[in-house]
Design a protein around this motif. Structure first.
Motif, PDB file in Angstrom:
ATOM      1  N   ARG A 147      20.684 -56.450  71.998  1.00 45.35           N
ATOM      2  CA  ARG A 147      21.554 -57.086  72.990  1.00 45.35           C
ATOM      3  C   ARG A 147      22.535 -56.078  73.578  1.00 45.35           C
ATOM      4  O   ARG A 147      22.886 -55.076  72.938  1.00 45.35           O
ATOM      5  N   LYS A 148      22.946 -56.406  74.786  1.00 49.15           N
ATOM      6  CA  LYS A 148      24.041 -55.658  75.419  1.00 49.15           C
ATOM      7  C   LYS A 148      24.775 -56.625  76.331  1.00 49.15           C
ATOM      8  O   LYS A 148      24.138 -57.337  77.116  1.00 49.15           O
ATOM      9  N   PRO A 149      26.094 -56.696  76.247  1.00 49.62           N
ATOM     10  CA  PRO A 149      26.831 -57.708  77.010  1.00 49.62           C
ATOM     11  C   PRO A 149      26.844 -57.474  78.513  1.00 49.62           C
ATOM     12  O   PRO A 149      26.874 -58.425  79.281  1.00 49.62           O
ATOM     13  N   SER A 150      26.791 -56.204  78.929  1.00 49.40           N
ATOM     14  CA  SER A 150      26.861 -55.905  80.360  1.00 49.40           C
ATOM     15  C   SER A 150      25.993 -54.679  80.647  1.00 49.40           C
ATOM     16  O   SER A 150      26.319 -53.568  80.222  1.00 49.40           O
ATOM     17  N   VAL A 151      24.931 -54.897  81.381  1.00 44.49           N
ATOM     18  CA  VAL A 151      23.957 -53.831  81.618  1.00 44.49           C
ATOM     19  C   VAL A 151      24.404 -52.932  82.771  1.00 44.49           C
ATOM     20  O   VAL A 151      24.922 -53.404  83.784  1.00 44.49           O
ATOM     21  N   HIS A 152      24.158 -51.660  82.598  1.00 43.81           N
ATOM     22  CA  HIS A 152      24.453 -50.656  83.626  1.00 43.81           C
ATOM     23  C   HIS A 152      23.132 -50.169  84.211  1.00 43.81           C
ATOM     24  O   HIS A 152      22.097 -50.185  83.528  1.00 43.81           O
ATOM     25  N   TRP A 153      23.174 -49.686  85.446  1.00 46.20           N
ATOM     26  CA  TRP A 153      21.928 -49.233  86.081  1.00 46.20           C
ATOM     27  C   TRP A 153      21.237 -48.153  85.249  1.00 46.20           C
ATOM     28  O   TRP A 153      20.010 -48.057  85.219  1.00 46.20           O
ATOM     29  N   SER A 154      22.034 -47.357  84.525  1.00 46.73           N
ATOM     30  CA  SER A 154      21.461 -46.272  83.736  1.00 46.73           C
ATOM     31  C   SER A 154      20.718 -46.769  82.493  1.00 46.73           C
ATOM     32  O   SER A 154      20.073 -45.971  81.800  1.00 46.73           O
ATOM     33  N   ASP A 155      20.800 -48.059  82.214  1.00 49.01           N
ATOM     34  CA  ASP A 155      20.073 -48.619  81.067  1.00 49.01           C
ATOM     35  C   ASP A 155      18.605 -48.875  81.391  1.00 49.01           C
ATOM     36  O   ASP A 155      17.834 -49.221  80.483  1.00 49.01           O
ATOM     37  N   ALA A 156      18.220 -48.726  82.636  1.00 42.31           N
ATOM     38  CA  ALA A 156      16.813 -48.906  83.002  1.00 42.31           C
ATOM     39  C   ALA A 156      15.964 -47.899  82.248  1.00 42.31           C
ATOM     40  O   ALA A 156      16.159 -46.679  82.375  1.00 42.31           O
ATOM     41  N   ALA A 157      15.053 -48.402  81.441  1.00 42.01           N
ATOM     42  CA  ALA A 157      14.281 -47.532  80.546  1.00 42.01           C
ATOM     43  C   ALA A 157      13.245 -48.382  79.832  1.00 42.01           C
ATOM     44  O   ALA A 157      13.142 -49.588  80.032  1.00 42.01           O
ATOM     45  N   GLU A 158      12.504 -47.725  78.938  1.00 46.92           N
ATOM     46  CA  GLU A 158      11.561 -48.418  78.053  1.00 46.92           C
ATOM     47  C   GLU A 158      12.214 -48.499  76.689  1.00 46.92           C
ATOM     48  O   GLU A 158      12.772 -47.507  76.184  1.00 46.92           O
ATOM     49  N   TYR A 159      12.130 -49.675  76.088  1.00 42.90           N
ATOM     50  CA  TYR A 159      12.758 -49.903  74.788  1.00 42.90           C
ATOM     51  C   TYR A 159      11.679 -50.252  73.763  1.00 42.90           C
ATOM     52  O   TYR A 159      10.845 -51.123  73.998  1.00 42.90           O
ATOM     53  N   PHE A 160      11.740 -49.562  72.638  1.00 42.30           N
ATOM     54  CA  PHE A 160      10.753 -49.751  71.582  1.00 42.30           C
ATOM     55  C   PHE A 160      11.435 -50.228  70.308  1.00 42.30           C
ATOM     56  O   PHE A 160      12.409 -49.622  69.850  1.00 42.30           O
ATOM     57  N   CYS A 161      10.898 -51.267  69.726  1.00 43.90           N
ATOM     58  CA  CYS A 161      11.307 -51.750  68.421  1.00 43.90           C
ATOM     59  C   CYS A 161      10.342 -51.172  67.386  1.00 43.90           C
ATOM     60  O   CYS A 161       9.151 -50.986  67.684  1.00 43.90           O
ATOM     61  N   ALA A 162      10.843 -50.879  66.187  1.00 44.76           N
ATOM     62  CA  ALA A 162       9.980 -50.312  65.150  1.00 44.76           C
ATOM     63  C   ALA A 162      10.382 -50.853  63.790  1.00 44.76           C
ATOM     64  O   ALA A 162      11.557 -51.175  63.558  1.00 44.76           O
ATOM     65  N   VAL A 163       9.410 -50.935  62.894  1.00 45.82           N
ATOM     66  CA  VAL A 163       9.666 -51.378  61.524  1.00 45.82           C
ATOM     67  C   VAL A 163       9.139 -50.323  60.571  1.00 45.82           C
ATOM     68  O   VAL A 163       8.055 -49.764  60.768  1.00 45.82           O
ATOM     69  N   GLY A 164       9.931 -50.022  59.549  1.00 49.14           N
ATOM     70  CA  GLY A 164       9.534 -49.059  58.538  1.00 49.14           C
ATOM     71  C   GLY A 164       9.826 -49.616  57.173  1.00 49.14           C
ATOM     72  O   GLY A 164      10.510 -50.630  57.036  1.00 49.14           O
ATOM     73  N   GLY A 165       9.285 -48.947  56.154  1.00 45.91           N
ATOM     74  CA  GLY A 165       9.490 -49.408  54.802  1.00 45.91           C
ATOM     75  C   GLY A 165      10.457 -48.516  54.061  1.00 45.91           C
ATOM     76  O   GLY A 165      10.717 -47.394  54.458  1.00 45.91           O
ATOM     77  N   ASN A 166      10.982 -49.040  52.962  1.00 44.27           N
ATOM     78  CA  ASN A 166      11.906 -48.240  52.174  1.00 44.27           C
ATOM     79  C   ASN A 166      11.192 -47.512  51.050  1.00 44.27           C
ATOM     80  O   ASN A 166      11.804 -47.073  50.106  1.00 44.27           O
ATOM     81  N   THR A 167       9.881 -47.424  51.177  1.00 47.84           N
ATOM     82  CA  THR A 167       9.116 -46.587  50.259  1.00 47.84           C
ATOM     83  C   THR A 167       8.433 -45.504  51.080  1.00 47.84           C
ATOM     84  O   THR A 167       8.087 -45.722  52.239  1.00 47.84           O
ATOM     85  N   GLY A 168       8.259 -44.361  50.474  1.00 47.76           N
ATOM     86  CA  GLY A 168       7.772 -43.218  51.229  1.00 47.76           C
ATOM     87  C   GLY A 168       6.395 -43.391  51.801  1.00 47.76           C
ATOM     88  O   GLY A 168       6.039 -42.768  52.784  1.00 47.76           O
TER      89      GLY A 168
END
Lengths: 114, 111
Positions: free
Chosen positions: A77-98
């Motif tokens: 989330r972001k409360p107020s978007v700026h023009w410079s926020d235009a981009a690609e956003y990636f979510c990722a999940v990792g584990g706590n084991t190596g």
């Protein structure tokens, strides 16, 4: 199997409006969760991450994300978007084991209109 | 400190030639990933090294692709007999406690 889903391929918001990018994950234990941003022609930059503790995490550039275990979600989330926020956003999940590799979602492209 | 570096930054090659892409991870990072990103697309996982374990090669698209990581540090991604569909940006990331730090990428163009 572990997976990450970003339901929105692209989103358009007006400058100054609020933003929420969705991310759902599937993982057998408590995950490590991340959001990365890739501006046009740029590399990937870490926005924020959740490992444990407070489920609302603050990141750079005014972004925040909330871990909701019951919904298997980690929305950005972001409360107020700026023009410079235009981009690609990636979510990722990792584990706590190596041995568990980090998995990325397909990305959400954010367009910001004046 | 120094981040992840990749070389070359750009590579133009002819179809059928072999190419080698290099990744220098952040010192002390035990995990290293290679991804491919085609124009306007997301990240395509290629291969994952974790410590001394056998690498996870499940993302390599064909046997023309291979990678090695010498001494737990520098990694090289090799593409043999390149094809035009191999044209993409190849990204390397090193990881500490699951947090990945990305290099700037190598843009590969196969003519």
């Amino acid at each position: 199997a572990q997976s990450v889903t970003q339901p929105d391929i692209h989103i358009t918001v007006s400058e100054g409006a609020s933003l929420e990018l969705r991310c759902n994950y599937s993982y057998g234990a408590t995950p490590y969760l991340f959001w990365y941003v890739q501006s046009p022609g740029q590399g990937l930059q870490l926005l924020l991450k959740y490992f444990s503790g407070d489920t609302l995490v603050q990141g750079i550039k005014g972004f925040e994300a909330e871990f909701k275990r019951s919904q298997s979600s980690f929305n950005l989330r972001k409360p107020s978007v700026h023009w410079s926020d235009a981009a690609e956003y990636f979510c990722a999940v990792g584990g706590n084991t190596g041995g568990f590799k980090t998995i990325f979602g397909a990305g959400t492209r954010l367009f910001v209109k004046a | 400190g120094a981040g992840v570096s990749q070389s070359p930054s750009n590579k133009v090659t002819e179809k059928g030639k072999d190419v080698e892409l290099r990744c220098d991870p952040i010192s002390g990072h035990t995990a290293l990933y290679w991804y491919r990103q085609s124009l306007g697309q997301g990240l395509e996982f290629l291969i994952y090294f974790q410590g001394n374990s056998a690498p996870d090669k499940s993302g390599l698209p064909s046997d023309r692709f291979s990678a090695e990581r010498t001494g737990g540090s520098v990694s090289t991604l090799t593409i043999q007999r390149t094809q035009q569909e191999d044209s993409a940006v190849y990204l390397c990331a090193s990881s500490f406690e699951s947090t990945q730090y990305f290099g700037p990428g190598t843009r590969l163009t196969v003519l």
